[in-house]
Motif scaffolding. Structure first.
Motif, PDB file in Angstrom:
ATOM      1  N   PRO A  90       0.815  -1.228   0.000  1.00 30.71           N
ATOM      2  CA  PRO A  90       0.000   0.000   0.000  1.00 30.71           C
ATOM      3  C   PRO A  90       0.842   1.269   0.000  1.00 30.71           C
ATOM      4  O   PRO A  90       0.582   2.203  -0.772  1.00 30.71           O
ATOM      5  N   GLY A  91       1.861   1.302   0.844  1.00 30.47           N
ATOM      6  CA  GLY A  91       2.711   2.480   0.919  1.00 30.47           C
ATOM      7  C   GLY A  91       3.485   2.710  -0.362  1.00 30.47           C
ATOM      8  O   GLY A  91       3.584   3.837  -0.858  1.00 30.47           O
ATOM      9  N   ALA A  92       4.044   1.650  -0.947  1.00 27.44           N
ATOM     10  CA  ALA A  92       4.832   1.788  -2.172  1.00 27.44           C
ATOM     11  C   ALA A  92       3.968   2.292  -3.321  1.00 27.44           C
ATOM     12  O   ALA A  92       4.390   3.180  -4.083  1.00 27.44           O
ATOM     13  N   LEU A  93       2.761   1.770  -3.452  1.00 25.56           N
ATOM     14  CA  LEU A  93       1.877   2.194  -4.540  1.00 25.56           C
ATOM     15  C   LEU A  93       1.486   3.658  -4.403  1.00 25.56           C
ATOM     16  O   LEU A  93       1.499   4.414  -5.383  1.00 25.56           O
ATOM     17  N   TRP A  94       1.138   4.080  -3.174  1.00 26.94           N
ATOM     18  CA  TRP A  94       0.724   5.471  -3.000  1.00 26.94           C
ATOM     19  C   TRP A  94       1.892   6.429  -3.202  1.00 26.94           C
ATOM     20  O   TRP A  94       1.730   7.506  -3.779  1.00 26.94           O
ATOM     21  N   ILE A  95       3.083   6.049  -2.764  1.00 29.00           N
ATOM     22  CA  ILE A  95       4.252   6.920  -2.960  1.00 29.00           C
ATOM     23  C   ILE A  95       4.528   7.097  -4.456  1.00 29.00           C
ATOM     24  O   ILE A  95       4.731   8.221  -4.942  1.00 29.00           O
ATOM     25  N   LEU A  96       4.521   6.006  -5.213  1.00 26.70           N
ATOM     26  CA  LEU A  96       4.834   6.079  -6.637  1.00 26.70           C
ATOM     27  C   LEU A  96       3.754   6.836  -7.414  1.00 26.70           C
ATOM     28  O   LEU A  96       4.059   7.748  -8.192  1.00 26.70           O
ATOM     29  N   ILE A  97       2.508   6.469  -7.202  1.00 24.94           N
ATOM     30  CA  ILE A  97       1.416   7.104  -7.946  1.00 24.94           C
ATOM     31  C   ILE A  97       1.184   8.529  -7.462  1.00 24.94           C
ATOM     32  O   ILE A  97       1.067   9.475  -8.253  1.00 24.94           O
ATOM     33  N   GLY A  98       1.119   8.690  -6.142  1.00 23.11           N
ATOM     34  CA  GLY A  98       0.832   9.999  -5.574  1.00 23.11           C
ATOM     35  C   GLY A  98       1.903  11.016  -5.870  1.00 23.11           C
ATOM     36  O   GLY A  98       1.619  12.177  -6.187  1.00 23.11           O
ATOM     37  N   CYS A  99       3.148  10.608  -5.816  1.00 26.04           N
ATOM     38  CA  CYS A  99       4.264  11.538  -6.045  1.00 26.04           C
ATOM     39  C   CYS A  99       4.255  12.056  -7.484  1.00 26.04           C
ATOM     40  O   CYS A  99       4.444  13.250  -7.724  1.00 26.04           O
ATOM     41  N   VAL A 100       4.008  11.177  -8.443  1.00 22.72           N
ATOM     42  CA  VAL A 100       4.039  11.548  -9.860  1.00 22.72           C
ATOM     43  C   VAL A 100       2.826  12.381 -10.261  1.00 22.72           C
ATOM     44  O   VAL A 100       2.963  13.420 -10.918  1.00 22.72           O
ATOM     45  N   LEU A 101       1.632  11.948  -9.866  1.00 30.31           N
ATOM     46  CA  LEU A 101       0.398  12.564 -10.360  1.00 30.31           C
ATOM     47  C   LEU A 101      -0.202  13.606  -9.427  1.00 30.31           C
ATOM     48  O   LEU A 101      -1.071  14.373  -9.850  1.00 30.31           O
ATOM     49  N   ALA A 102       0.230  13.623  -8.167  1.00 29.78           N
ATOM     50  CA  ALA A 102      -0.336  14.581  -7.201  1.00 29.78           C
ATOM     51  C   ALA A 102       0.744  15.475  -6.600  1.00 29.78           C
ATOM     52  O   ALA A 102       0.737  16.691  -6.783  1.00 29.78           O
ATOM     53  N   GLY A 103       1.699  14.883  -5.891  1.00 29.63           N
ATOM     54  CA  GLY A 103       2.710  15.675  -5.183  1.00 29.63           C
ATOM     55  C   GLY A 103       3.574  16.521  -6.090  1.00 29.63           C
ATOM     56  O   GLY A 103       3.787  17.716  -5.839  1.00 29.63           O
ATOM     57  N   GLY A 104       4.110  15.928  -7.158  1.00 30.59           N
ATOM     58  CA  GLY A 104       4.954  16.683  -8.075  1.00 30.59           C
ATOM     59  C   GLY A 104       4.196  17.788  -8.789  1.00 30.59           C
ATOM     60  O   GLY A 104       4.699  18.899  -8.965  1.00 30.59           O
ATOM     61  N   VAL A 105       2.947  17.481  -9.202  1.00 32.29           N
ATOM     62  CA  VAL A 105       2.105  18.481  -9.859  1.00 32.29           C
ATOM     63  C   VAL A 105       1.792  19.618  -8.893  1.00 32.29           C
ATOM     64  O   VAL A 105       1.866  20.799  -9.247  1.00 32.29           O
ATOM     65  N   HIS A 106       1.440  19.261  -7.660  1.00 35.31           N
ATOM     66  CA  HIS A 106       1.136  20.237  -6.612  1.00 35.31           C
ATOM     67  C   HIS A 106       2.302  21.195  -6.409  1.00 35.31           C
ATOM     68  O   HIS A 106       2.144  22.419  -6.446  1.00 35.31           O
TER      69      HIS A 106
END
Length: 603
Positions: A84-100
């Motif tokens: 769960p943590g690995a998936l959210w870090i990879l997906i969230g960082c690329v599509l949410a965190g980096g964009v933010h």
């Protein structure tokens, strides 16, 4: 699964994301142009607005945004398993965190380096801006208190760690004077001086700890550090950015990235198996570390490792005032967030290489661990090797240090050095966090000056010394009081929720600006993650109030949570109304750089 597989996947995902999605954001969505002058050029004052080399600025920005979240959040989230943590870090960082991070930095640069609350007032409306100001200031105080308490817990009664952290201050000042007066623009020379002096301080650290007289000088209690750290925050907020803040953060970045790179190389050499399963029985709740289920508590636990509202405060605070070229927004904004995501992956691996029973024994309270009915496996031996009692030390910092020390000491020629690596890791965590505290304090001073400037105009002048001192003292005193009187177990859960709510808000503000700039067809890049994260975090906040705070009669925290949720909801409603208004406008105006603006808004 072998840890090497996870490292390879993360590196590949982040590299592809930067090359394709990051460039798409820069060229198509934001239309970044080198010929458009930035505030660091047009408003340069030598104090806050300072044109800065992009590599030095990357160091400052990364050091400021990368605090406790990417280190401790993934460690705590390992309770649910590594997947769960690995998936959210990879997906969230690329599509949410980096964009933010990128869109906030872009918005602030276009708004003359002003804060997120001023951007909200300009883009959405005065009422939304005022509400956002209160919410952001409130969240920032909670954030800095939580981060500082983590530093206190890592540094108290640790002369080695304290000496090394303190040594970065005079080293940074030497670097600042060299770069500003002796050899302006000599990045290479400044870097060599800083790295050499830092390595010397790391080498001297164990000798300081071994000498009774020196160790006493650098041994402080929690209460003493609770005064020293806010005092440092005040000094860092008042001094010019080139003298302490930027060179210290740049120096710390060498330590941060160097340590993470060394950890990655250590994993390549050792390639340990992940002992934690992909999914644990606690994924649906009832765990000893995090009582709630992975959905939705995973998102507020990992926090900064995938998406962070604190980054919006930095991205609309110190960094936009130092961007020399608008095209640097991609490298500094998106690049630094991907780097932080890699740090989060490293932290997750360091936690998951421990045997699950040992992991839970460290991160759970003794009573909670006893209820699991399992026995530790390697923990007694690990404790003996690091020379510390590590069981029953919740919070994530100790288990991360143990995991890192285990990996480093397994590298050839490093055997028998686990105690050294453990204390090095504790020091590394403290430096990692403290660089966010000093930048966050300065940003809080900016925000307070803006708010007080509406009552008494001179406060809004960033060069007015009395205003700088008064606002720095007020802001530092606010979060310093919480550090002196509070506890991480009470502040951290509220910080996690507030942090993600602010991130969702920043994404919605960025969406509003994109629509105004005639980029409605690309507005989904910020609107989708913002609209997905908002209800999830609101749900997590509700569950935290009803299942955690209320049963414990923590009425103050309940009230604070409720106020934050209401304030952020008001901003969202105002933003939706503004979207509707903008989308009714047919006329477009094209500026000289090719931007199509739906409605001209005064900067």
């Amino acid at each position: 699964m072998n840890s090497l597989t996870l490292i390879f996947v993360a590196a590949l995902v982040f590299a592809i994301a930067y090359r394709f999605y990051g460039i798409f954001l820069a060229q198509k969505v934001m239309n970044l142009r080198a010929e458009r002058e930035t505030p660091a050029v047009t408003m340069e004052d030598g104090h806050d607005y300072v044109k800065t080399n992009k590599y030095v600025l990357f160091g400052h920005h990364f050091a400021a945004i990368a605090a406790a979240g990417p280190l401790l959040g993934p460690v705590l989230a390992a309770q649910f398993g590594y997947m769960p943590g690995a998936l959210w870090i990879l997906i969230g960082c690329v599509l949410a965190g980096g964009v933010h991070d990128m869109v906030v930095l872009f918005a602030s640069v276009r708004h003359k380096g002003r804060s997120l609350s001023v951007i909200a007032e300009t883009e959405i409306g005065k009422a939304a801006g005022k509400v956002a100001s209160v919410a952001i200031l409130f969240i920032l105080i909670l954030t800095l208190a939580g981060l500082s308490i983590a530093v206190v817990n890592a540094m108290f009664n640790s002369p080695w760690g304290t000496f090394t952290v303190f040594a970065t201050l005079p080293i940074a000042m030497i670097m600042g004077v060299y770069m500003h007066y002796i050899r302006p623009g000599d990045i290479k020379g400044m870097s060599i001086i800083g790295v050499v002096l830092l390595l010397i301080s790391l080498w001297v650290g164990p000798y300081v700890a071994a000498d009774p007289a020196l160790a006493k000088m650098f041994t402080f209690t929690k209460k003493e550090l609770s005064v020293i750290i806010p005092a440092y925050g005040f000094i860092a907020s008042v001094l010019p950015v080139w003298f302490l803040l930027v060179p210290r953060d740049y120096l710390s970045t060498y330590l941060k990235i160097g340590t993470i790179a060394a950890l990655a190389l250590g994993i390549v050499f050792v390639h340990p198996e992940l002992q934690m399963p992909a999914f644990t029985p606690f994924i649906f709740g009832g765990g000893p570390v995090i009582p709630g289920a992975a959905f939705p508590f995973l998102f507020i636990t990992i926090a900064c490792g995938a998406l962070s509202g604190f980054h919006a405060i930095i991205g609309s605070g110190t960094t936009p005032k130092m961007i020399a070229n608008e095209k640097d927004i991609l490298f500094v904004g998106y690049g630094a967030m991907l780097t932080e995501g890699f740090v989060a992956i490293m932290a997750l691996i360091a936690a998951c290489v421990l045997v699950p029973a040992d992991y839970f024994a460290i991160n759970a309270a003794p009573a909670a661990f006893a209820k699991l009915g399992i026995a530790t496996v390697n923990l007694p031996e690990l404790a003996a090797q690091v020379g510390e009692e590590v069981q029953g030390r919740p919070g994530g910092a100790v288990s991360l240090a143990v995991g890192m020390a285990y990996i480093f000491s397994a590298v050839p020629f490093m055997k028998g050095m686990m105690a050294y690596w453990y204390h090095f890791a504790i020091m590394f965590e403290a430096v990692f966090i403290l660089t966010a505290v000093d930048a966050g304090t300065r940003v809080g001073r900016y925000l307070l000056q803006e708010m007080m400037g509406k009552v008494y105009a001179p406060f809004s002048d960033n060069s007015w010394t009395p205003g700088i001192i008064v606002t720095s003292a007020l802001f530092t005193g606010s979060w310093g009081y919480l550090v002196y009187t509070g506890d991480i177990s009470t502040i951290w859960p509220l910080f996690g929720m507030a942090n993600q709510l602010l991130a969702a808000t920043a994404l919605i503000i960025g969406t509003t600006m994109l629509i105004r700039l005639g980029k409605a067809k690309y507005a989904w890049v910020t609107a989708v993650p913002g609209l997905l994260v908002f209800p999830i975090v609101m749900w997590a906040g509700y569950l935290n109030i009803t299942g955690n705070y209320m049963p414990k009669q923590l009425y103050l925290l309940t009230t604070m949570s409720g106020i934050l949720m209401v304030l952020i909801s008001i901003v969202f409603v105002a933003a939706f109304a503004r979207w509707y208004e903008l989308l009714q406008i047919d006329k477009q105006v094209t500026d000289k750089f090719g931007d199509q603006v739906l409605a001209l808004v005064s900067d």
